[in-house]
Design a protein around this motif. Sequence first.
Motif, PDB file in Angstrom:
ATOM      1  N   SER A  37       0.850  -1.189   0.000  1.00 18.31           N
ATOM      2  CA  SER A  37       0.000   0.000   0.000  1.00 18.31           C
ATOM      3  C   SER A  37       0.889   1.243   0.000  1.00 18.31           C
ATOM      4  N   PRO A  38       0.356   2.414  -0.410  1.00 20.50           N
ATOM      5  CA  PRO A  38       1.162   3.636  -0.377  1.00 20.50           C
ATOM      6  C   PRO A  38       1.743   3.914   1.006  1.00 20.50           C
ATOM      7  N   GLU A  39       0.959   3.614   2.055  1.00 19.22           N
ATOM      8  CA  GLU A  39       1.448   3.836   3.416  1.00 19.22           C
ATOM      9  C   GLU A  39       2.625   2.923   3.732  1.00 19.22           C
ATOM     10  N   GLN A  40       2.532   1.678   3.300  1.00 14.68           N
ATOM     11  CA  GLN A  40       3.636   0.742   3.530  1.00 14.68           C
ATOM     12  C   GLN A  40       4.880   1.156   2.762  1.00 14.68           C
ATOM     13  N   VAL A  41       4.683   1.637   1.521  1.00 20.26           N
ATOM     14  CA  VAL A  41       5.822   2.087   0.721  1.00 20.26           C
ATOM     15  C   VAL A  41       6.547   3.225   1.432  1.00 20.26           C
ATOM     16  N   THR A  42       5.791   4.195   1.918  1.00 16.74           N
ATOM     17  CA  THR A  42       6.389   5.326   2.621  1.00 16.74           C
ATOM     18  C   THR A  42       7.129   4.854   3.865  1.00 16.74           C
ATOM     19  N   SER A  43       6.538   3.901   4.584  1.00 13.58           N
ATOM     20  CA  SER A  43       7.166   3.385   5.804  1.00 13.58           C
ATOM     21  C   SER A  43       8.473   2.672   5.494  1.00 13.58           C
ATOM     22  N   VAL A  44       8.484   1.880   4.417  1.00 14.63           N
ATOM     23  CA  VAL A  44       9.673   1.109   4.063  1.00 14.63           C
ATOM     24  C   VAL A  44      10.770   2.013   3.501  1.00 14.63           C
ATOM     25  N   ILE A  45      10.391   2.942   2.642  1.00 10.28           N
ATOM     26  CA  ILE A  45      11.371   3.790   1.966  1.00 10.28           C
ATOM     27  C   ILE A  45      11.893   4.894   2.863  1.00 10.28           C
ATOM     28  N   GLY A  46      11.023   5.436   3.716  1.00  9.52           N
ATOM     29  CA  GLY A  46      11.414   6.586   4.516  1.00  9.52           C
ATOM     30  C   GLY A  46      11.128   7.881   3.776  1.00  9.52           C
ATOM     31  N   GLY A  47      11.636   8.973   4.270  1.00 10.57           N
ATOM     32  CA  GLY A  47      11.287  10.279   3.712  1.00 10.57           C
ATOM     33  C   GLY A  47      12.136  10.729   2.538  1.00 10.57           C
ATOM     34  N   GLU A  48      13.292  10.096   2.312  1.00 13.66           N
ATOM     35  CA  GLU A  48      14.189  10.570   1.264  1.00 13.66           C
ATOM     36  C   GLU A  48      14.523   9.451   0.284  1.00 13.66           C
ATOM     37  N   LEU A  49      14.764   9.861  -0.970  1.00 11.28           N
ATOM     38  CA  LEU A  49      15.181   8.942  -2.023  1.00 11.28           C
ATOM     39  C   LEU A  49      16.504   9.468  -2.581  1.00 11.28           C
ATOM     40  N   PRO A  50      17.626   9.052  -2.016  1.00  6.36           N
ATOM     41  CA  PRO A  50      18.925   9.580  -2.468  1.00  6.36           C
ATOM     42  C   PRO A  50      19.184   9.271  -3.937  1.00  6.36           C
ATOM     43  N   LYS A  51      19.801  10.208  -4.630  1.00  4.62           N
ATOM     44  CA  LYS A  51      20.124  10.046  -6.042  1.00  4.62           C
ATOM     45  C   LYS A  51      21.359   9.155  -6.169  1.00  4.62           C
ATOM     46  N   LEU A  52      21.226   8.063  -6.923  1.00  2.00           N
ATOM     47  CA  LEU A  52      22.305   7.100  -7.088  1.00  2.00           C
ATOM     48  C   LEU A  52      22.915   7.126  -8.477  1.00  2.00           C
TER      49      LEU A  52
END
Length: 267
Positions: A159-174
Amino acid sequence: MSDQDPRSKSTISANRSVARAISVLRALAVSPRGSSATEVAKMVGLPRPTVFRLLLTLEEEGFVDRRDTLYSLGWDLARVARSADPAAGLVARVRDTVHALAEGLGETVTLSLRQGLFDYDLVLQESPRTIGVTMSDMRGMRWPLYASATGKLLLAELSPEQVTSVIGGELPKLAARTITDMGQLHAELDRVRQQGWAHIDDELEDGIFAIAVPLRDNVGQLFAALAMVAPKHRIDVEDTIQRRLGTLLDAAKQLTHQLTSTMPASA
């Protein structure tokens, strides 16, 4: 036909009961918080009375726990499972198929096994003998889920909520095209759900392309992912998707057939 004949009616009936019980356990794995007998029956396509009898037997054996009207996987199933190495048996069954796929595609192929709801392990990697430079051994490595093809497949199950929980607040550029915005990531996961496969293109590492397809059990639960990984200097991305996606999807069906019961639950 003797009672010991594997084709006897009693043996076939027993095999059918085992297959149905396995389907029930797989259905319960989809909902860790518990499911009712009616919900399980709908998932496995069996009459509720049949499912209720199976749940009762599994509960008596400790393979299912019950809280009021909700059933979940049981304590003794967890105890027994701790003695098993899921990768060992899986790899032995499918190594030849995965190797043949890598030879046919001309690129490295990986098979990853889902671990719980939020993780996976890369358990098998095969490369063709025809290419001079192969991908380094990736087994045991971990990548951010949002920047890998297999990871996107897993996130698309949540779910979107689970995705946010797993990923956290930041998506570092790789890499050059890494998704760094949560809104863009959710849109990408919507596409993955609709099309049934995922890919990355300069997202985990510059110059790396990968495409992943799911393996699902007989209740639709994602349990593994099959992926092709290639350096972009050797491929044309659009041509690769058009010509090799179908091959990967067909191989995923074959591997699923090898790894799960082929007897329909309702047979």
